[in-house]
Write a protein that holds these residues in place. Structure first.
Motif, PDB file in Angstrom:
ATOM      1  N   ARG A  26       0.751  -1.491   0.043  1.00  0.00           N
ATOM      2  CA  ARG A  26      -0.205  -0.163  -0.033  1.00  0.00           C
ATOM      3  C   ARG A  26       0.904   1.309  -0.039  1.00  0.00           C
ATOM      4  O   ARG A  26       0.507   2.028  -0.548  1.00  0.00           O
ATOM      5  CB  ARG A  26      -0.840  -0.030   1.262  1.00  0.00           C
ATOM      6  N   GLN A  27       1.978   1.122   0.724  1.00  0.00           N
ATOM      7  CA  GLN A  27       2.700   2.464   0.704  1.00  0.00           C
ATOM      8  C   GLN A  27       3.576   2.772  -0.781  1.00  0.00           C
ATOM      9  O   GLN A  27       3.836   4.014  -0.959  1.00  0.00           O
ATOM     10  CB  GLN A  27       3.754   2.355   1.957  1.00  0.00           C
ATOM     11  N   GLU A  30       1.667   4.347  -2.952  1.00  0.00           N
ATOM     12  CA  GLU A  30       1.319   5.557  -2.997  1.00  0.00           C
ATOM     13  C   GLU A  30       1.839   6.703  -4.238  1.00  0.00           C
ATOM     14  O   GLU A  30       2.650   6.942  -4.697  1.00  0.00           O
ATOM     15  CB  GLU A  30       0.869   5.620  -1.844  1.00  0.00           C
ATOM     16  N   ASP A  31       3.546   5.453  -4.336  1.00  0.00           N
ATOM     17  CA  ASP A  31       4.253   6.445  -4.903  1.00  0.00           C
ATOM     18  C   ASP A  31       4.408   6.624  -6.180  1.00  0.00           C
ATOM     19  O   ASP A  31       4.747   7.341  -6.909  1.00  0.00           O
ATOM     20  CB  ASP A  31       6.251   5.968  -4.665  1.00  0.00           C
ATOM     21  N   ALA A  95      -9.213   9.074  -5.677  1.00  0.00           N
ATOM     22  CA  ALA A  95      -8.246   9.615  -5.056  1.00  0.00           C
ATOM     23  C   ALA A  95      -8.319  10.465  -3.665  1.00  0.00           C
ATOM     24  O   ALA A  95      -7.233  10.673  -3.252  1.00  0.00           O
ATOM     25  CB  ALA A  95      -6.819  10.264  -6.144  1.00  0.00           C
TER      26      ALA A  95
END
Length: 97
Positions: A26-27, A30-31, A95
């Motif tokens: 998930r982290q 996000e990028d 988003a």
């Protein structure tokens, strides 16, 4: 005086369960960097065992190592095979939510 021996940090040593792995993905998602996503999947594969992932995806270990190295973005076909074989599913949400 003795020297301290250290090892490079390897996140795969800390991905001990599905929840940790999912949060890591998930982290990374996000990028928005496909190569970084591939590298994160490679970290999870390393933690779980690349040989089993190769069996589950039908891809060779060598192909997986190259595809999940983070040096390039793998094909969407490879990404979906790997994500599915790892037991994850992708979900989307607006988003702005």
């Amino acid at each position: 005086m003795s020297k301290i021996k250290t090892r490079p940090f390897d996140v795969s040593n800390y991905l001990t369960n599905d929840e940790d792995s999912a949060e890591y993905l998930r982290q990374v998602m996000e990028d928005g960097d496909p190569a970084l996503l591939a590298a994160a999947l490679g970290d999870i594969a390393k933690a779980r065992g690349m040989t089993q992932l190769a069996r589950d995806t039908g891809l060779s270990r060598e192909s997986l190592y190259k595809s999940l190295s983070g040096e390039r973005a793998p094909s969407s076909d490879t990404l979906f095979k790997v994500i599915h074989a790892m037991g994850f599913k992708l979900t989307l949400e607006p988003a702005h939510a």
